[in-house]
Motif scaffolding. Structure first.
Motif, mmCIF file in Angstrom:
data_model
loop_
_atom_site.group_PDB
_atom_site.id
_atom_site.type_symbol
_atom_site.label_atom_id
_atom_site.label_comp_id
_atom_site.label_asym_id
_atom_site.label_seq_id
_atom_site.Cartn_x
_atom_site.Cartn_y
_atom_site.Cartn_z
ATOM 1 N N GLN A 62 -91.802 -27.073 -71.057
ATOM 2 C CA GLN A 62 -90.332 -26.541 -70.859
ATOM 3 C C GLN A 62 -90.611 -25.073 -71.412
ATOM 4 O O GLN A 62 -89.775 -24.269 -70.612
ATOM 5 N N GLU A 110 -91.814 -23.253 -68.120
ATOM 6 C CA GLU A 110 -90.818 -23.155 -67.115
ATOM 7 C C GLU A 110 -89.954 -22.092 -67.413
ATOM 8 O O GLU A 110 -89.417 -21.460 -66.721
ATOM 9 N N ARG A 111 -89.380 -22.141 -68.587
ATOM 10 C CA ARG A 111 -88.388 -21.070 -69.040
ATOM 11 C C ARG A 111 -89.019 -19.861 -68.816
ATOM 12 O O ARG A 111 -88.433 -18.589 -68.320
ATOM 13 N N GLU A 167 -91.159 -18.809 -66.754
ATOM 14 C CA GLU A 167 -91.037 -18.749 -65.311
ATOM 15 C C GLU A 167 -89.856 -18.166 -64.627
ATOM 16 O O GLU A 167 -89.704 -17.333 -63.776
ATOM 17 N N ARG A 168 -89.095 -19.124 -65.004
ATOM 18 C CA ARG A 168 -87.757 -18.653 -64.610
ATOM 19 C C ARG A 168 -87.263 -17.311 -64.942
ATOM 20 O O ARG A 168 -86.576 -16.516 -64.257
ATOM 21 N N ARG A 182 -88.935 -14.768 -62.608
ATOM 22 C CA ARG A 182 -88.356 -15.006 -61.417
ATOM 23 C C ARG A 182 -87.002 -14.102 -61.294
ATOM 24 O O ARG A 182 -86.870 -13.344 -60.373
ATOM 25 N N ARG A 183 -86.173 -14.247 -62.324
ATOM 26 C CA ARG A 183 -85.195 -13.811 -62.387
ATOM 27 C C ARG A 183 -85.165 -12.147 -62.666
ATOM 28 O O ARG A 183 -84.495 -11.471 -61.985
#
Length: 59
Positions: A44, A47-48, A50-51, A54-55
């Motif tokens: 998690q 993934e956080r 990575e988000r 990306r943002r």
């Protein structure tokens, strides 16, 4: 055939194992659930990040 002391010792060992199996199972479940929780938290967090990456790269 086996001699009587060997059979008695094996029977006692089997009874001891049977007696401790529920405790060993509980410990194993606890250790495994901790392992799964740690892996889930790591996933998690990855993934956080990575988000978030990306943002920030889209802006």
């Amino acid at each position: 055939m086996f001699s009587a002391p060997v059979v008695i010792a094996a029977a006692i060992c089997a009874l001891i194992v049977i007696y401790f199996l529920p405790r060993l199972d509980a410990v194993a479940r606890k250790v495994y659930s901790r392992y799964r929780r740690r892996k889930r938290d790591e996933r998690q967090e990855r993934e956080r990040l990575e988000r978030l990456e990306r943002r920030t790269s889209q802006q």
